[in-house]
Design a protein around this motif. Structure first.
Motif, mmCIF file in Angstrom:
data_model
loop_
_atom_site.group_PDB
_atom_site.id
_atom_site.type_symbol
_atom_site.label_atom_id
_atom_site.label_comp_id
_atom_site.label_asym_id
_atom_site.label_seq_id
_atom_site.Cartn_x
_atom_site.Cartn_y
_atom_site.Cartn_z
ATOM 1 N N VAL A 262 0.908 -1.009 0.051
ATOM 2 C CA VAL A 262 -0.011 -0.091 0.116
ATOM 3 C C VAL A 262 0.799 1.280 0.037
ATOM 4 C CG1 VAL A 262 -1.976 1.240 1.191
ATOM 5 C CG2 VAL A 262 -1.645 -1.255 1.148
ATOM 6 N N GLY A 263 2.008 1.279 0.739
ATOM 7 C CA GLY A 263 2.912 2.286 0.812
ATOM 8 C C GLY A 263 3.516 2.765 -0.560
ATOM 9 N N SER A 264 4.110 1.636 -1.233
ATOM 10 C CA SER A 264 4.586 1.716 -2.443
ATOM 11 C C SER A 264 3.650 2.333 -3.531
ATOM 12 C CB SER A 264 5.308 0.495 -3.069
ATOM 13 O OG SER A 264 6.236 -0.007 -2.082
ATOM 14 N N ALA A 265 2.286 1.761 -3.436
ATOM 15 C CA ALA A 265 1.150 2.474 -4.432
ATOM 16 C C ALA A 265 1.032 3.952 -4.082
ATOM 17 C CB ALA A 265 -0.012 1.568 -3.987
ATOM 18 N N ALA A 266 1.046 4.152 -2.865
ATOM 19 C CA ALA A 266 0.897 5.737 -2.498
ATOM 20 C C ALA A 266 1.903 6.433 -3.088
ATOM 21 C CB ALA A 266 0.676 5.812 -1.167
ATOM 22 N N PHE A 267 3.373 5.883 -2.772
ATOM 23 C CA PHE A 267 4.542 6.651 -3.256
ATOM 24 C C PHE A 267 4.419 6.593 -4.886
ATOM 25 C CE2 PHE A 267 8.918 7.370 -4.563
ATOM 26 C CZ PHE A 267 9.285 8.087 -3.820
ATOM 27 N N ASN A 268 4.095 5.617 -5.414
ATOM 28 C CA ASN A 268 3.963 5.633 -6.951
ATOM 29 C C ASN A 268 3.154 6.571 -7.392
ATOM 30 O OD1 ASN A 268 6.079 3.727 -6.725
ATOM 31 N ND2 ASN A 268 4.627 1.751 -7.377
ATOM 32 N N LEU A 269 1.890 6.656 -6.994
ATOM 33 C CA LEU A 269 0.742 7.241 -7.551
ATOM 34 C C LEU A 269 0.997 8.999 -7.222
ATOM 35 C CD1 LEU A 269 -1.811 7.228 -9.266
ATOM 36 C CD2 LEU A 269 -3.137 7.156 -7.219
ATOM 37 N N PHE A 270 1.387 9.147 -5.925
ATOM 38 C CA PHE A 270 1.233 10.478 -5.782
ATOM 39 C C PHE A 270 2.750 11.340 -6.288
ATOM 40 C CE2 PHE A 270 -1.702 8.974 -2.315
ATOM 41 C CZ PHE A 270 -2.724 8.859 -3.002
ATOM 42 N N VAL A 271 3.772 10.611 -5.468
ATOM 43 C CA VAL A 271 5.121 11.242 -5.671
ATOM 44 C C VAL A 271 5.526 11.056 -7.078
ATOM 45 C CG1 VAL A 271 7.439 11.472 -4.951
ATOM 46 C CG2 VAL A 271 5.375 10.865 -3.175
ATOM 47 N N ILE A 272 5.645 9.981 -7.536
ATOM 48 C CA ILE A 272 5.906 9.715 -9.092
ATOM 49 C C ILE A 272 5.185 10.730 -10.077
ATOM 50 C CG2 ILE A 272 6.280 8.303 -11.063
ATOM 51 C CD1 ILE A 272 7.196 5.968 -9.311
ATOM 52 N N SER A 273 3.831 10.798 -9.879
ATOM 53 C CA SER A 273 3.030 11.521 -10.702
ATOM 54 C C SER A 273 3.757 12.853 -10.276
ATOM 55 C CB SER A 273 1.530 11.630 -10.351
ATOM 56 O OG SER A 273 1.147 10.311 -10.552
ATOM 57 N N ALA A 274 3.803 13.544 -9.125
ATOM 58 C CA ALA A 274 4.264 15.216 -8.959
ATOM 59 C C ALA A 274 5.657 15.039 -9.726
ATOM 60 C CB ALA A 274 4.339 15.178 -7.578
ATOM 61 N N VAL A 275 6.676 14.234 -9.436
ATOM 62 C CA VAL A 275 7.853 14.312 -10.335
ATOM 63 C C VAL A 275 7.582 14.417 -11.828
ATOM 64 C CG1 VAL A 275 9.882 13.278 -10.839
ATOM 65 C CG2 VAL A 275 9.134 13.245 -8.474
ATOM 66 N N CYS A 276 6.723 13.821 -12.256
ATOM 67 C CA CYS A 276 6.629 13.694 -13.870
ATOM 68 C C CYS A 276 5.737 14.843 -14.311
ATOM 69 C CB CYS A 276 5.978 12.452 -14.137
ATOM 70 S SG CYS A 276 6.743 10.740 -14.056
ATOM 71 N N VAL A 277 4.983 15.285 -13.584
ATOM 72 C CA VAL A 277 4.242 16.630 -13.938
ATOM 73 C C VAL A 277 5.231 17.470 -14.152
ATOM 74 C CG1 VAL A 277 2.371 18.370 -13.275
ATOM 75 C CG2 VAL A 277 1.769 15.701 -13.248
ATOM 76 N N SER A 278 5.997 17.833 -13.417
ATOM 77 C CA SER A 278 6.931 19.007 -13.339
ATOM 78 C C SER A 278 8.333 18.768 -14.048
ATOM 79 C CB SER A 278 7.138 19.414 -11.887
ATOM 80 O OG SER A 278 6.101 19.750 -11.011
#
Length: 822
Positions: A127-143
């Motif tokens: 669950v923690g990896s899913a949260a990091f993947n969806l939120f943090v990786i998305s944040a990094v990719c958007v910018s």
């Protein structure tokens, strides 16, 4: 010592994990602060190891999923090269497995290490990896998108499905842990969780094939251009010229082939992950996009720029009666392209054959002078008639020394630089034969091409004669390769030549030579067939070979230079086992200087023990990559077992529950390589599929396999064991829990909902917000895509996604600590 009211902890004296602590009880007596530092440092050192071995695993997967096969394409009417693995299925199966292997194996290892009892570390990490993947990786990719550019997901139907499943999979966790059978996982629930994985694959594959929308259907018949053969390129070239006209240069044709037939060949998820890990460890591996494998030479360019004028005779062979008087031969001058014809000249002369000078013809020689714009002139040769009965005789008229008045123009001789003249005696009936027993007829990629096959009347031309003709299939088939013909061929009195029209159907051939036969039969009027030809006196047979269009073939050869790509700089696995050990010891800094060079050597030395260990894994050359796949999977399991022990020990000595360790340290450590890989994809790709689209697929796979496998195994184990005794470990572990009220005799696999249920619920709500925002960005005209956009909106989106992750982590930690009993 352990508190008497709480179960013993892994960091207590007398306790241990799978094989840690290394020094047993002596290590358990070390100061807690020292142990905390050692365990945390060791944990991140092992994270480095799992990143390295996962890269080797991904290299094996890349080799496996890059396998090619040839299939028949109705669109191109030829066999084409395509990948054995569908890209969508590869990303959701082997590629996702490579990315998620640590999380999946951690759950299995934790189950086995806990004597088939469920733990907090495995589910929490997923669950923690899913949260990091969806939120943090998305944040990094958007910018990560430079200059206010925008990236959109191309395979949006696939994304809809994977995004839906990425949320549904965690909702399903809530259903089976909290709702269906609270705190218990049954065999049915475990098996259904596993079966949701093939359901996801089936729906994603259907979306990829365009079953839900025609928008994706165009990818159905696309070709892997990097492995395309000359025949495939020739077929694509013909289709492009038919659709867009013949006035295209090679560069335009290459671009259109890539757009209409080529399958997008971007670096794979495996390649990006490997490059990202190497960058993290101080390396300089770079991914390159498609580049020409062979550049056009300066000689090629100079040759292309030359203007040419060609001189040729109209026919390669011609026949005339002995009594014809004067024979006139036409010389044709033509320019390549739109070059205007200036002044020019070409020399000519007659050359003896069986026909002799001044006995059968009057020899001639000279120079033809062409004025500007003039494209035809004639050569006249006087034929001598006699009364002798004789065989046909031949002589040759040949061209030489072409010149052009303009120094910038090159004058050349064309295909028919000489004509063979056959003098036919007109005092006998004669016999029939083909001019050539074998004809090579070329196709025209622009449309059906009509050829004339010459039939000769030799040894006389007196009287009217006729015969029948027909075609017969060989390796070439009528209507597909050529048009079937049949009929009567008539020679009038004095006629020495006739022609049969053969139409060749274009099929964009490159090197194939299909054949069929043309028959002459049932001759009438007193003539015969030549006994010296194929078929003898009964018939005459001409074998016709269908050849490629030479100009199209030359064009195809040029196109191959533009379509061949070089992926050598992205080699995903070393070719030789020896090289693996060399690379493990010696660092190639690739021009790094100063602090970059120092960091490169620091991380290289730090990771050298792991590199030496993993160099023992066989390279991908063996068994199509499968041997490397299984060996690296074993290595991942060993390293993951180490992570399991270290994470539990580190959390224990710092009084941090496994549930918190899982969603923070472990989730972060296993997800960092994917973060950098997604960032590279966002920067380099033209779409957002590889950066954002793959995240949702991995999150689903984590649940369906990472929890479906261990929970099914645990449910089967405890159900098969039946009821347990009052003194059993099962009763002791769950004493005081509500599950004992519903299952007083045990015999069930328990997964306490507690903090897990709350954490999953927070993630599901946040995930819905995150995905909804991505889709809003896609459909708002001022943004127009999931990634990038106006700088202000871009930064605000990334900040909001990071806030969602912090909110998830903060609420999860609060819930765990509020429910902590020991």
């Amino acid at each position: 010592m352990a508190n008497s009211t709480c179960p013993a902890k892994i960091c207590d004296v007398g306790e241990s994990g799978l094989y840690l602590p290394l020094f047993g009880d002596d290590e358990q007596r070390w100061p807690a602060g020292l142990r905390a530092v050692l365990y945390v440092v060791a944990l991140f050192w092992v994270f480095m190891a799992v990143g390295l071995v996962c890269d080797i695993f991904m290299g094996a997967i890349e080799t496996i999923t890059s396998a090619k096969k040839r299939v028949y394409s109705k669109r191109l009417d030829t066999f084409v090269t395509v990948k054995v693995w569908n890209d969508t299925l590869a990303n959701l199966t082997l590629m996702a497995l490579g990315s998620s292997a640590p999380e999946i194996l951690l759950s299995m290892i934790e189950l086995l290490g806990n004597n088939m009892f469920a733990g907090d570390l495995g589910p929490g990490t997923i669950v923690g990896s899913a949260a990091f993947n969806l939120f943090v990786i998305s944040a990094v990719c958007v910018s990560a998108i430079p200059g206010g550019e925008v990236r959109r997901i191309k395979m949006i139907q696939v994304f809809y499905i994977t995004a839906t499943f990425s949320v549904f999979s965690y909702v399903w966790m809530l259903i089976i842990v909290v709702g269906w059978t609270p705190d218990v996982i049954t065999i049915e629930e475990g098996i259904i969780t596993l079966l949701l994985f093939p359901l996801l694959l089936g729906l994603a594959y259907a979306a990829d094939k365009g079953y839900f929308s025609k928008a994706n259907a165009a990818e159905e018949d696309r070709v892997s251009l990097e492995a395309a053969s000359e025949q495939e390129v020739a077929a694509m070239r013909m289709q492009i010229l038919k659709a867009h006209g013949t006035g295209l240069n090679d560069e335009q044709i290459v671009d259109l082939i890539k757009q209409e037939f080529g399958k997008t060949e971007e670096p794979s998820r495996a390649a990006r992950r490997m490059a990202a890990t190497e960058r993290m460890l101080g390396g300089r591996k770079k991914l390159t996009k498609m580049v020409p494998l062979v550049d056009e030479t300066e000689d090629d360019k100079a040759e292309t720029k030359k203007n040419k004028v060609l001189f040729r005779l109209e026919f390669e062979e011609i026949s005339c009666l002995e009594s014809c008087g004067t024979l006139e031969l036409t010389v044709v001058r033509e320019a390549e392209g739109d070059l205007p014809l200036g002044r020019g000249s070409v020399s000519y002369k007659t050359v003896e054959g069986t026909a002799k000078d001044n006995e059968d013809y009057i020899p001639v020689s000279g120079t033809l002078e062409f004025d500007a714009g003039e494209d035809r002139k004639t050569i006249s040769v006087e034929i001598i008639d006699d009364d002798a009965l004789e065989e046909d005789e031949t002589f040759v008229v040949e061209l030489s020394d072409p010149t052009a008045g303009d120094a910038s123009v090159t004058a050349c001789l064309g295909k028919h630089r000489a004509t063979t003249v056959r003098i036919v005696d007109d005092d006998a009936i004669g016999e029939l034969s083909f001019a050539n027993s074998t004809e090579q007829l070329s196709e025209d990629t622009h449309g059906p091409k009509v050829h004339q096959v010459q039939v000769r009347r030799q040894g006389g031309s007196k009287g009217k004669i006729s015969c029948k003709f027909r075609t017969e299939d060989g390796s070439a088939t009528s209507t597909i390769d050529y048009e079937e013909v049949s009929g009567d061929l008539v020679f009038e009195d004095g006629q020495t030549d006739a022609h049969i029209e053969i139409t060749i159907v274009p099929r964009a051939r490159y090197s194939s030579s299909d054949l069929f036969r043309l028959y002459l039969e049932e001759v009438e009027g007193g003539a015969t067939f030549s006994k010296l030809t194929d078929g003898g006196e009964e018939c005459c047979i001409c074998t016709i070979l269908i050849q490629p269009d030479e100009k199209a073939k030359a064009g195809t050869d040029k196109l191959m230079k533009g379509l061949r790509v070089n992926w050598a700089k992205q080699s995903l696995a070393k070719d030789k086992w020896k090289q693996q050990f060399h690379d493990a010891v010696f660092l190639d800094p690739e021009g790094a200087e100063g602090s970059d060079l120092v960091m490169a050597y620091f991380f290289h030395l730090l990771s050298m023990p792991w590199k030496m260990l993993f160099a023992c894994i066989p390279p991908t050359d063996y068994c199509g990559g499968w041997l490397c796949f299984y060996c690296s999977l074993v290595m991942i399991a060993i390293v993951t077992a180490t992570i399991s022990d270290l994470a539990s020990l580190a959390g224990c000595v710092m009084n941090i529950p496994d549930a918190i360790t899982a969603i923070t340290f472990v989730a972060l450590g296993t997800s960092l390589p994917d973060t950098f890989a997604s960032k590279m994809a966002a920067e380099q790709d033209e779409t957002a599929d590889a950066s954002i689209g793959n995240v949702t697929g991995s999150n689903s796979v984590n649940v369906f396999l990472g929890l479906g496998l261990p929970w099914s195994a645990g449910a089967i184990y405890w159900t098969a064991g039946g009821e347990v005794s009052a003194s059993s470990d099962w009763m002791a572990k769950y004493a005081g829990e509500d599950v004992l009220n519903d299952y007083p005799k045990g015999g069930v696999f328990v997964v306490l909902s507690g903090s897990l249920g709350f954490s999953v619920g927070v993630f599901c709500a946040s995930a819905l917000i995150c995905i909804t925002l991505l889709l809003i960005r896609r459909n708002v005209k001022s943004i127009g895509g999931e990634l990038g956009g106006p700088p202000g909106i871009m930064r605000a989106t990334s900040a909001f996604f990071v806030f969602l992750w912090l909110l998830y982590v903060g609420l999860s930690i609060w819930d765990v600590m509020s429910k902590l009993k020991c």
